[in-house]
Write an enzyme that holds these catalytic residues in place. Structure first.
Site, PDB file in Angstrom:
ATOM      1  CG  ASP A   1      -4.400   6.749   1.616  1.00  0.00           C
ATOM      2  OD1 ASP A   1      -3.906   5.643   1.335  1.00  0.00           O
ATOM      3  OD2 ASP A   1      -3.906   7.531   2.443  1.00  0.00           O
TER       4      ASP A   1
ATOM      5  CG  HIS B   1       0.702   6.068  -0.733  1.00  0.00           C
ATOM      6  ND1 HIS B   1      -0.383   6.628  -1.368  1.00  0.00           N
ATOM      7  CD2 HIS B   1       0.209   5.488   0.398  1.00  0.00           C
ATOM      8  CE1 HIS B   1      -1.475   6.394  -0.652  1.00  0.00           C
ATOM      9  NE2 HIS B   1      -1.144   5.705   0.418  1.00  0.00           N
TER      10      HIS B   1
ATOM     11  CG  HIS C   1      -1.754   1.185   1.425  1.00  0.00           C
ATOM     12  ND1 HIS C   1      -3.082   1.216   1.058  1.00  0.00           N
ATOM     13  CD2 HIS C   1      -1.484   2.420   1.930  1.00  0.00           C
ATOM     14  CE1 HIS C   1      -3.585   2.416   1.323  1.00  0.00           C
ATOM     15  NE2 HIS C   1      -2.632   3.164   1.863  1.00  0.00           N
ATOM     16  CD  GLU C   2       1.767   3.639   3.560  1.00  0.00           C
ATOM     17  OE1 GLU C   2       2.138   4.712   3.058  1.00  0.00           O
ATOM     18  OE2 GLU C   2       0.645   3.484   4.072  1.00  0.00           O
TER      19      GLU C   2
END
Length: 943
Positions: free
Chosen positions: A175, A168, A164-165
């Site tokens: 998000d 980014h 998830h990170e």
């Protein structure tokens, strides 16, 4: 694009050819994370030196990235995985046969691990300072997140969180949830929970348990104490940027699963594009193909590295060109200050100089006390040679010799290279520099410095600075003050509080104040420099009125410096200094003030300044950034000013903003930004940032918008509500900021090419509007945004072009043919001003627009975009796409969404069943009574 790429294409081509011949490993030295044959190489994870030694931490980091590699491989449809990872062990941990660092440092890490909590608590988060599709700065994990297994129930497995990170950081997606806007009204006039995809299910939870949606949402306001709890078992496979913690979620939202209507940061920043659409448009995906077959990729390989002794070598130009414009004097003053004040205790320092040949002036000497510092200062050059020729490679060679004599190899060492010479043979030692494992910081003096000098910094991950030939410039001192050990230990580093230089007329004064705030005060030093033979008259007042005079300063008449060290902790408050020029001619007087953290447990406020890229070509602007924070808390409402200097033109001052408009991506995240495009000449430009914060306004952010993993309060499992532990209180307390604070930081240098010599027509359009919002009320749509400027984010635009459509595809792909809104009465305001504009939704009743094939006008939503136009008809890029619901009939109420129907359906069904049962019982009784009455009547008849 680097300066070396533009200034020396032939040399760069030769250089790359040599790298390819010698092998791919050298190609990736100093280059950060690289994707090669579907695998990421060079990922650097760094543990902060304040973290206590714990081998379990290393094990958990390895397990996290290993799990992440396979999860990422499947999520990207066999496209990418993690191959080689380096874990930087703090020097404060015991040596354990770790490999020695080369050019790696904490400040260059892609992932950092600290025991500090930010405003997100234990939330893993990524610092994103640029827009959609742009790489971020780093991923941050707390110690508790990596060691406390209970938190996996809150965030999901660590490997999934890492992916998830990583999305980014690497691909610039955002998000897909929104804690501030947990629900919205969709195009079918249904109340929906903000999520992606919409197929993820759950129920509303009130204070006493499950409840209908209308109990939580009253007049479109989310009632306090209510929350939406998701089912732990789902059928939906997307999305990783929403809830990677769900076991069913194994992919990113794509065109078919993306929820364009959800009011989340992904839709706002990326104009309603899905995360998968942004990811597949990245350079990683454009330059790679899915792996064939069905086999999984190999597990990641980990290297544990640790820094040894800190080793620094000053490599200083003493050619005849250094006699020009006080270059040698400025070098002496800055190098003395660096050796006496900036370089950390226990560091090994050596000094080399060069003209056409290199010379060792001082062999490596460890700094253990002030006498060691003074000894090294005595070896600084005092004169220049008669030779104009310079050989940078000869100077670096002597530096490497000294370090290798100390340690056998130059791994982990730092070279501070200062030169004004034009050395056409500097590329001859590029390969030696790369393979040395040393980091090179370059300081270019004047316009004659070799054009591809900064390539040495770029290739080794070093900093780059430029000092123009201006006697009142403090850039040399600022550059040396910025160079630190790179360990990430802010408590061992000096923070610059003041940096000023002015021409002062005879018998006139330079007078000013500098704030020493509560978070600093240890090892505080005031440095005064001048040009002529004798020092100025110095008077310094501390906050209690105590006076310090010239005689209280330690004076070096040869270098024309006066230095005052404040023992203990300097008193917090305003310190006032006055410099009186007693000389008979004007001269440049300068003041520099540095200090250290006053308490080991309380990080001081800091500023980190930098530009988006090393070079640009006219008319493309340079984006300037300044990260202002205290530990990991963003500092809001600061006055942040950038000063940009070229070789010949006057300095330009530019105020930076944290308003979520123009160059600034996210509002109130402590990252202040601005476009710079006032290019006067071709060549190098220097950047310095000054931060002031008043004591009268709020400083630290309570919550931060940005990119971090969702804290999941609980789940519905097998029909039972299972709540997670309450979110940890971050425990931040507002400290009294009686005096405010002041900070200075050099932002290095950048290079500009293609600036026309003659006056040129306007080529700068207004900047893109990135914060457009639309709200539907009654029969009108109200838009709001931040005004751009006539030129990017400066000045005042001439007009706006607003277009609307019922088709998202239409407004994204064919903005010019969407319905045009009448803006004749809308006059743009000054850049940075909040704009509000309202128009009637009747436009969609009477207006006609072309629809893409296969689309109809049944949607209940409209899509709006805007662009600004300047006086010369130059147009900005089309803004982010905003959306709003169409007219809701007066007597109609919002239709509750499927999740609410699930709960209401159960309650309604039970009610229906109860009613049916009651009807059956009543009917049965009536029939029985009638039957008995009929029987009695028959018996009577028989009698």
């Amino acid at each position: 694009m680097t300066h070396g790429d533009s200034a020396g294409p032939v040399c760069s081509l030769k250089f790359v050819t040599l790298l390819v011949v010698l092998g791919p490993e050298l190609l990736f030295l100093g280059a950060g994370v690289q994707l090669q044959e579907n695998g990421y190489n060079g990922l650097l994870v760094a543990i902060n030196p304040q973290v206590t030694e714990d081998q379990k931490l290393i094990l958990n980091i390895k397990e996290m990235i290993t799990e992440a590699s396979y999860y990422l491989f499947n999520a990207t449809k066999r496209r990418v995985f993690f191959r080689n990872i380096k874990i930087l062990i703090p020097a404060t941990w015991k040596a354990n046969n770790y490999s020695k660092v080369k050019q790696e440092s904490y400040e260059k890490a892609n992932v950092i691990v600290t025991d500090w909590y930010g405003a997100h608590g234990d939330d893993p988060y990524t610092l994103q300072y640029r827009g959609c599709g742009k790489e971020g700065k780093y991923i941050h994990f707390t110690l508790d997140f990596l060691l406390n297994d209970d938190l996996t129930a809150v965030y999901g497995s660590r490997g999934r969180v890492f992916v998830h990170e990583w999305a980014h950081l690497r691909w610039g997606v955002f998000d897909e949830y929104n804690n501030e806007k947990p629900f919205y009204v969709n195009g079918q006039n249904q109340i929906k929970v903000t999520r992606c995809s919409s197929d993820i299910t759950g129920i509303f939870l009130c204070e006493r348990g499950p409840c209908p949606q209308e109990n939580c949402i009253i007049s479109k306001i989310f009632k306090e104490g209510c929350m939406f709890i998701y089912n732990s078992t789902q059928n939906a496979t997307a999305s990783i940027m929403f809830m990677q913690s769900l076991s069913s979620v194994v992919e990113f939202c794509n065109a078919s699963t993306h929820n364009q209507e959800a009011p989340n940061l992904q839709n706002q920043m990326c104009s309603l594009r899905s995360t998968w659409d942004v990811i597949t448009d990245s350079e990683d995906f454009n330059n790679s193909f899915p792996m064939k077959g069905t086999e999984l990729p190999p597990p990641p390989m980990f290297s544990l590295i640790q820094a040894g002794d800190k080793v620094v070598c000053l490599v200083l130009d003493v050619s005849s060109k250094m006699a020009k414009a006080d270059r040698l004097l400025q070098l002496q003053q800055a190098a003395e200050f660096y050796l006496m004040q900036i370089v950390e205790i226990h560091t090994f320092v050596g000094i080399a100089s060069f003209n056409s040949k290199g010379t060792i002036r001082a062999q490596m000497h460890q700094i253990n006390n002030d006498d060691d510092r003074k000894l090294l200062v005595s070896y600084l050059p005092t004169t220049v040679s008669a030779e104009a020729e310079t050989s940078i490679c000869s100077g670096l060679k002597k530096g490497f010799e000294m370090v290798e004599k100390l340690n056998g190899k130059a791994f982990g060492s730092v070279m501070i290279l200062v030169t004004s010479g034009d050395d056409e043979h500097v590329t001859n030692c590029f390969l030696t520099v790369l393979s040395s494992g040393s980091t090179i910081h370059t300081i270019a003096l004047g316009s004659s410095a070799v054009k591809n000098l900064e390539e040495l910094s770029h290739l080794t991950g070093g900093l780059k600075f430029f000092v123009p030939d201006k006697s009142n410039s403090n850039n040399m001192l600022d550059a040396f003050s910025r160079i630190s050990s790179g360990t990430g230990d802010i408590f061992q580093q000096h923070i610059q509080l003041e940096s000023i230089g002015e021409y002062v007329k005879p018998h006139h004064q330079l007078k000013n104040t500098v704030t020493v705030d509560h978070s600093v005060g240890n090892d505080t030093t005031f440095l005064v420099t001048w040009q002529t033979s004798g020092p100025p008259e110095i008077v310094l007042f501390d906050p209690n009125g105590r006076k310090y005079y010239t005689d209280d300063f330690t004076t070096n008449l040869a270098f024309r410096t006066a230095r005052l060290w404040i023992p203990g902790t300097a008193k917090p408050g305003l310190w006032t200094y006055t410099l009186n020029n007693t000389h008979h001619s004007p001269q440049a007087l300068k003041v520099t003030v540095t200090s250290g953290a006053s308490r080991s447990a309380v990080p001081p406020a800091t500023v980190e300044a930098f530009v988006e890229r090393d070079s640009t070509h006219f008319p493309h602007p340079v984006t300037i950034y300044a990260i202002v924070r205290k530990g990991f808390y963003p500092i809001l409402n600061a006055t942040v000013t950038a000063t940009i200097e070229s070789e010949t033109a006057d300095p330009v001052t530019l105020k930076l903003f944290d308003d979520g408009a123009g160059a600034d991506v996210i509002k109130n995240d402590g990252i202040y930004s601005r476009y710079f495009f006032s290019f006067a000449v071709n060549g190098r430009y220097s950047l310095k940032v000054h931060v002031n914060h008043s004591s009268s306004i709020s400083a630290l952010a309570h919550s931060i918008p940005g990119s971090h993993a969702m804290y999941v309060p609980g789940y519905i499992t097998n029909g039972n509500i299972q709540m997670n532990a309450p979110r940890k209180s971050v425990g931040r307390r507002e400290e009294e900021q009686k005096w405010g604070f002041s900070r200075i930081s050099s932002g290095g240098s950048f290079f500009v090419l293609g600036v026309p010599a003659d006056p040129h027509p306007d080529v700068f359009p207004p900047c893109k509007i990135i914060d457009l919002e639309a709200v539907k009320s009654e029969e009108e749509v109200t838009l709001s945004w931040t005004a751009p400027g006539e030129d990017f984010d400066q000045g005042q635009a001439n007009s706006y072009e607003i277009r609307v459509s019922r088709s998202l595809q239409n407004i994204q792909d064919d903005f010019n043919n969407a319905i045009l809104v009448n803006t004749s009465k809308l006059n743009p305001q000054q850049a940075g001003t909040k704009e509000i504009f309202t128009f009637s939704s009747e436009l969609f009743t009477n207006g006609l627009e072309h629809q893409p094939d296969g689309e109809t006008q049944k949607s209940h939503r409209i899509y709006v975009a805007i662009r600004a136009v300047d006086r010369n008809s130059l147009k900005s890029a089309v803004s982010n796409v905003a959306q709003a619901s169409l007219l809701i009939p007066p007597n109609s109420a919002p239709v509750f969404a499927r999740d609410d129907f699930m709960l209401k359906g159960v309650l309604t069904a039970m009610g229906f069943i109860g009613i049916i049962c009651l009807i059956i019982v009543v009917t049965h009784c009536v029939l029985n009574r009638k039957k008995r009455a009929d029987k009695k009547e028959n018996e009577t008849k028989l009698l």
